[in-house]
Design an enzyme around this catalytic site. Sequence first.
Site, PDB file in Angstrom:
ATOM      1  CB  ALA A 247       4.210   2.310   0.390  1.00 18.13           C
ATOM      2  CB  ALA A 248       8.621   2.715  -3.606  1.00 17.91           C
ATOM      3  N   GLY A 249       6.354   0.847  -4.711  1.00 14.09           N
ATOM      4  CA  GLY A 249       5.686   0.212  -5.855  1.00 14.09           C
ATOM      5  C   GLY A 249       4.187   0.484  -5.831  1.00 14.09           C
ATOM      6  CG  ASP A 250       1.866  -0.982  -2.722  1.00 11.35           C
ATOM      7  OD1 ASP A 250       1.800  -1.840  -3.629  1.00 11.35           O
ATOM      8  OD2 ASP A 250       2.091  -1.283  -1.535  1.00 11.35           O
TER       9      ASP A 250
HETATM   10  O1  RIB Z   1       3.738  -3.342  -0.936  1.00 18.78           O
HETATM   11  C1  RIB Z   1       3.932  -3.085   0.418  1.00 18.78           C
HETATM   12  C2  RIB Z   1       2.964  -3.857   1.242  1.00 18.78           C
HETATM   13  O2  RIB Z   1       3.232  -5.223   1.058  1.00 18.78           O
HETATM   14  C3  RIB Z   1       3.070  -3.629   2.734  1.00 18.78           C
HETATM   15  O3  RIB Z   1       2.294  -2.545   3.195  1.00 18.78           O
HETATM   16  C4  RIB Z   1       2.667  -4.970   3.308  1.00 18.78           C
HETATM   17  O4  RIB Z   1       1.404  -4.952   3.896  1.00 18.78           O
HETATM   18  C5  RIB Z   1       2.704  -5.952   2.123  1.00 18.78           C
HETATM   19  O5  RIB Z   1       1.450  -6.311   1.741  1.00 18.78           O
END
Ligand code: RIB
Length: 301
Positions: A247-250
């Site tokens: 989830a780093a990019g998110d």
């Molecule tokens: O960016 C990470 C996410 O990419 C994950 O949580 C997975 O669900 C995919 O959508």
Amino acid sequence: MAAEIVVVGSANLDLVVEVDRVPAVGETVMGGDLRRIPGGKGANQAVAAARLGRDVAMVGRLGADEGGEILRAALNADGVDTTQMITTEDVPNGVALISVGSDGDNAIVVSPGANARVTPTDIEAAADMLRNAAVTLLQLEIPLDAVTAAAHAAHGIVILNPAPAPAEPLPEGLLARVDILVPNQTELATLTGHDGPITAEIATTLATTLPSQAVVVTLGADGALVVDRGAVTHVSAPSVTPVDTTAAGDSFCGALADALVRGESLIDAARWAIRVGAATTLRPGAQPSLPTPTEVEQLLA
Ligand code: RIB
């Protein structure tokens, strides 16, 4: 109260297995116990911004199944407004199959399920929300016509994280409607048709060819490049030993939006986002790894 940030995007149930190393094509490897974790690029970005203290709403679709219930409950637990998350009958929720290697890197296959049913009509139904938001955050895990409709309906700052890298050309005019584009190196190469490795210098050149107002290229452990009206600034990342980079990019995108809502400059927002992204890699799982501001400081101390 109107949401400060509206995220239009995907919500997946992540099925995660830890492995010594991510398998190569045709290879079978043994892993640890299966974990089911709330994820999806859109939902992760929404939760990231909410944990940092912002009022966040999400627009998208959930499946009429247990996965959809888990995702809605997870978003609500973090205070994300899900009134525009439509439960779609007879369609499974989005699912991501994720293997996480011992170096923190991963491989992901997404079955989009309900996410693939988001339509421009859904965006129209959320028009008031989009009109009132200071920042609209977009990714590419829902259909492109819905992403484009959201970019045009938004009145505030539009951030597009072009992830996953698009398999088809983006619709005419989408990138020009984007204020801040946040690709990683692979996504930048795809968007610009570049073949071969991307150095910081090449990334800068490629970023300036794109019609978005500003481009923030994430470089993993090397930080990020902020390319804004011809000026280029490199923001370095704190040195960390990641356990899970999922989830780093998110969290980078959620934190960028958070800082922009608080009135920070794009460069200061990128500095904050890099710290939040680095802290996110120090705990496992997508949404469980997303930190509060206090946790960012504790994790990076
Ligand atoms: O960016 C990470 C996410 O990419 C994950 O949580 C997975 O669900 C995919 O959508």
